[in-house]
Structures are given as structure tokens and as C-alpha cells.
Design a protein around this motif. Structure first.
Motif, mmCIF file in Angstrom:
data_model
loop_
_atom_site.group_PDB
_atom_site.id
_atom_site.type_symbol
_atom_site.label_atom_id
_atom_site.label_comp_id
_atom_site.label_asym_id
_atom_site.label_seq_id
_atom_site.Cartn_x
_atom_site.Cartn_y
_atom_site.Cartn_z
ATOM 1 N N SER A 128 -57.374 -103.126 -24.042
ATOM 2 C CA SER A 128 -58.144 -102.126 -24.776
ATOM 3 C C SER A 128 -59.565 -102.623 -25.056
ATOM 4 N N SER A 144 -62.866 -100.957 -23.478
ATOM 5 C CA SER A 144 -63.938 -100.469 -24.363
ATOM 6 C C SER A 144 -65.278 -101.035 -23.937
ATOM 7 N N TYR A 152 -68.541 -99.001 -22.553
ATOM 8 C CA TYR A 152 -69.850 -99.193 -23.176
ATOM 9 C C TYR A 152 -70.898 -99.483 -22.112
#
Length: 105
Positions: free
Chosen positions: A22, A26, A30
Motif C-alpha cells: 500500500s 501510494s 503520487y
């Protein structure tokens, strides 16, 4: 037949890898969503300069670009530091070079 209690925490090992993935996912998202710094026309740069030169503690909308993302602040600028070429607003120090828009409200 083996029950869940027979295996202890081994049963939950796949979930640990999901949590670690995760954070990586992420970070990838980004990075993927970053955009290049918007270009400012010379006319717009002059308008921004005029606002800075004649600023009289009125409410403004300040937009700046940082690390691939565009951010906006609303309110009264705390300080315009010409020698350091920065604007102090809401506890942030924003370099003139990162400004992409400045408007009086």
C-alpha cells in the motif's frame, strides 16, 4: 483438519505484505500524478509583480507549484521578503520562483 489457531500468525502473513504494498502503491500514484510547472506569460508575471509591489494587506489567492503539484492559499500575506525572494503566508515560505498565480480577492 487444521484450524486457524494451529497456524498462529502465519495465517495473517499475506495481509502484512498488502500493507507494505500500500505504501509503495501510494508513492507510485503520487509520482504518476505529478505535472510539470505551468508556464506564466510575461503579462501575467507583470500583473503578479504589480500586486506584490502595491500590496496593502488585502485578501489574496496565491497559487504555487511544488514537486509536481499545484497548491493554493487564501488570505493575507504575512510578509514579502524581497531580499530572499519569498512570500510568507500561513506559516509557509514560498519562493517567487514557485508562484504560478496571485490574485486580489
Amino acid at each position: 483438519m487444521m484450524g486457524a489457531s494451529d497456524r498462529g500468525m502465519v495465517k495473517y502473513q499475506p495481509y502484512k505484505s498488502l500493507v507494505e504494498q500500500s505504501a509503495i502503491l501510494s508513492r507510485m500514484l503520487y509520482e504518476k500524478n505529478k505535472r510539470p510547472k505551468p508556464l506564466i506569460s510575461s503579462d501575467r508575471a507583470e500583473e503578479i509583480n504589480e500586486i506584490l509591489v502595491h500590496y496593502a494587506h488585502e485578501d489574496v489567492r496565491l497559487e504555487y507549484w511544488d514537486d509536481g503539484y499545484r497548491y493554493a492559499l487564501f488570505g493575507i500575506m504575512d510578509r514579502i521578503d524581497v531580499s530572499r525572494r519569498t512570500i510568507q503566508m500561513e506559516g509557509k515560505s514560498i519562493p517567487f520562483s514557485k508562484l504560478v498565480n496571485l490574485e486580489r480577492l
